[in-house]
Scaffold this active site. Structure first.
Site, PDB file in Angstrom:
ATOM      1  N   GLU A  46       0.894  -1.175  -0.051  1.00 27.12           N
ATOM      2  CA  GLU A  46       0.070   0.064  -0.019  1.00 27.12           C
ATOM      3  C   GLU A  46       0.759   1.496   0.087  1.00 27.12           C
ATOM      4  O   GLU A  46       0.556   2.157  -0.649  1.00 27.12           O
ATOM      5  CB  GLU A  46      -0.969   0.203   1.068  1.00 27.12           C
ATOM      6  CG  GLU A  46      -1.813  -0.996   1.326  1.00 27.12           C
ATOM      7  CD  GLU A  46      -1.324  -2.280   2.068  1.00 27.12           C
ATOM      8  OE1 GLU A  46       0.214  -2.607   2.113  1.00 27.12           O
ATOM      9  OE2 GLU A  46      -2.161  -2.830   2.861  1.00 27.12           O
ATOM     10  N   ALA A 149      10.108 -35.086 -10.264  1.00 29.23           N
ATOM     11  CA  ALA A 149      10.348 -35.422 -11.533  1.00 29.23           C
ATOM     12  C   ALA A 149      10.653 -36.942 -12.043  1.00 29.23           C
ATOM     13  O   ALA A 149      11.749 -37.389 -11.684  1.00 29.23           O
ATOM     14  CB  ALA A 149      11.528 -34.580 -12.234  1.00 29.23           C
ATOM     15  N   TRP A 165      19.069 -36.891 -18.570  1.00 29.76           N
ATOM     16  CA  TRP A 165      18.121 -36.185 -17.925  1.00 29.76           C
ATOM     17  C   TRP A 165      16.858 -36.976 -18.141  1.00 29.76           C
ATOM     18  O   TRP A 165      16.658 -37.665 -19.321  1.00 29.76           O
ATOM     19  CB  TRP A 165      17.942 -34.663 -18.423  1.00 29.76           C
ATOM     20  CG  TRP A 165      18.890 -33.754 -18.307  1.00 29.76           C
ATOM     21  CD1 TRP A 165      19.859 -33.530 -18.884  1.00 29.76           C
ATOM     22  CD2 TRP A 165      19.083 -33.261 -17.004  1.00 29.76           C
ATOM     23  NE1 TRP A 165      20.827 -32.526 -18.453  1.00 29.76           N
ATOM     24  CE2 TRP A 165      20.396 -32.309 -16.905  1.00 29.76           C
ATOM     25  CE3 TRP A 165      18.605 -33.166 -15.620  1.00 29.76           C
ATOM     26  CZ2 TRP A 165      20.697 -31.641 -16.004  1.00 29.76           C
ATOM     27  CZ3 TRP A 165      18.902 -32.496 -14.613  1.00 29.76           C
ATOM     28  CH2 TRP A 165      20.073 -31.519 -14.714  1.00 29.76           C
ATOM     29  N   ARG A 179      11.416 -22.653  -8.303  1.00 26.59           N
ATOM     30  CA  ARG A 179      12.420 -22.167  -7.251  1.00 26.59           C
ATOM     31  C   ARG A 179      12.598 -20.851  -6.911  1.00 26.59           C
ATOM     32  O   ARG A 179      12.706 -20.524  -5.766  1.00 26.59           O
ATOM     33  CB  ARG A 179      13.819 -22.625  -7.621  1.00 26.59           C
ATOM     34  CG  ARG A 179      14.237 -24.106  -7.969  1.00 26.59           C
ATOM     35  CD  ARG A 179      15.734 -24.417  -8.232  1.00 26.59           C
ATOM     36  NE  ARG A 179      15.981 -25.781  -8.346  1.00 26.59           N
ATOM     37  CZ  ARG A 179      17.361 -26.172  -8.905  1.00 26.59           C
ATOM     38  NH1 ARG A 179      18.063 -25.523  -9.467  1.00 26.59           N
ATOM     39  NH2 ARG A 179      17.337 -27.777  -8.654  1.00 26.59           N
TER      40      ARG A 179
END
Lengths: 318, 318
Positions: A46, A149, A165, A179
């Site tokens: 504010e 993952a 990967w 992150r």
């Protein structure tokens, strides 16, 4: 209000134990001020927005995602007083502040000054944008996101440990963005000893948003890491948004302790078969109790991978 | 042609080693005949549709999902001859027949009789509807679907073996519908010995579509079961559509042998942690070779569960 929430989200993960608030001031259909909580928690949204609007705030509409605070602090005056002094026509608030020092008192101060106040506009979205602050206020701990993952069959590495990967570059970039929205990132001591991972935000322009690193487990934490003995000690951590990145036993320990508020799943369209499972034992003894604990809140494709976000469907014990 | 394909799919899993073909005959904008391959493979779709159309087939357009066969058999005359005799104006074909007894000869017969022929309309969809027949013709084996029903973390049972239920009633009903579209259903010998599962189609009106049961593994098969020594022996099986339901080692053995053409995944929004993994070892030695083997062809929600269908992205060795 949507603009105020979007503005607040710019500062997610940067405000410590303070809420990430957004504020937009509108007069005659034009935005004349906007602000969000600054890194570290001050100035408040504010104050920032009123500073931009200046004298023009008189008679304007102020949209703010959280009730203006009612308590003076050594770091600044109460926002309710600052807002009142600016003489707006209306203040539109998304949610009441659960902090007992404010909790309705900010609204009462505004109303006592003759300002029209509406509360509840886009409350659900605003609460989601301040999930860490609400967790801190109601549960005395940060909001916890557990990331996994995996392959289609729930694996995170081959039997030989190879894991780079599984997911695509797009999914990994998405994870780095997550992150950046957290104060703190946690991995298990085994992961620290094996990899000593940087856990930085590797996205152009967001490098400075890398969260503080926390190591779960016994033994001394290396330089640059904070140690945490147990998931149940997370209340001690300084920030409001904790990102749990692994490994499998660490992730399971948060779920087992009912301290996982959100699951962030990335799933690559590959099959690994044998290999390392994404989760260890969560202490489940029958299937009935596994159901209805998680609800899907978002899902999308990231290149060939699918991401899914689940949130708890049952409130945690307080 | 879409109607012909939909019509063909009614008979999926019922036509043995014959293709499940659909045929629609149109004249002056009206359907005057339609047919699909009958259970067991005869009569063929064209004969059924021409039988309905009768004399009116003269001058009509015939849509058929597969090139009319060019070879007489003891079970009936060649469809190309039957179609020619009906004197249609045009024959629109989705795909050429890979069966060397026909392979272009059917089209040649029609053209030689002065009938206009178009080939290739909705070929991809038509081939998908005859996946079993194409696998039989080009790979000398059935088309193999491997089903996995798991938790979010890839588990199919708790450590104590409890597995009923992980997925919802809606997902299980969907799975029964998939059973009805297959000639044969296969589980491992361990599953047979542990559960002696019925593997029937438990859907109103489709009870008669239960596939033949096949047990993978050594040891005698119980009454009502056919035994199969190895996944590589599936060419011996009588039907064209094989549904592999588990368990984990059986499913893995088909993937390991590069004999899984489609993955049918059901995924419940629950976390199990420790427990039985959905797949055993598939013989993978590095992550690079895991990628780009599967592509998502369909996904939808079934109550709270998500189903995903993946198909192979790399053609199998022939």
């Amino acid at each position: 209000m949507a603009a105020a929430i979007a503005y607040a989200e710019r500062t997610a993960g940067q405000t410590g134990q303070s809420p990430a608030v957004g504020c937009v001031i509108v007069k005659h259909g034009k935005v004349i001020g906007r602000g969000h909580t600054q890194p570290g928690g001050r100035p408040h949204a504010e104050a920032a927005a009123l500073g931009m609007a200046g004298e023009a705030a008189a008679g304007a509409d102020i949209y703010v995602t959280l009730e203006p605070c009612a308590h003076d602090s050594e770091r600044g005056p109460a926002c309710a007083a600052t807002v009142t002094a600016a003489r707006p026509a209306r203040v539109i608030i998304a949610c009441e502040d659960p902090d007992p020092r404010t909790a309705g008192k900010g609204i009462a101060m505004l109303k006592a000054a003759g300002i029209e106040v509406q509360c509840g506009l886009m409350e659900t979205a605003a609460r989601a944008s301040m999930a860490g602050f609400f967790a801190r206020q109601t549960l005395a701990r940060p909001f916890v996101t557990v990331k996994l993952a995996t392959s289609l069959d729930g694996r995170i590495a081959l039997p030989n440990g190879e894991s780079k990967w599984i997911t695509s570059a797009a999914a990994r970039a998405h994870c780095h963005l997550q992150r950046a929205r957290h104060d703190m990132i946690l991995v298990g001591a085994g992961t620290v000893r094996a990899d000593n991972p940087a856990l930085t935000v590797r996205l152009p322009g967001l490098e400075s948003r890398s969260p503080a690193r926390v190591m779960l487990g016994s033994g001394g934490a290396p330089e640059g890491w904070q140690a945490l003995a147990s998931p149940t000690d997370i209340g001690e951590l300084p920030g409001n948004m904790l990102f749990v990145e692994g490994g499998a036993e660490t992730a399971a320990s948060f779920i087992r302790a009912d301290l996982a508020d959100r699951l962030l799943l990335y799933r690559a369209p590959i099959i690994l078969g044998a290999g390392k499972a994404c989760l260890g034992d969560i202490g489940l003894h029958d299937l009935m109790t596994a159901h209805d604990r998680w609800r899907l809140v978002d899902t999308r494709m990231l290149a060939k991978d699918r991401t899914e976000i689940y949130e708890r469907a049952i409130a945690p014990d307080q």
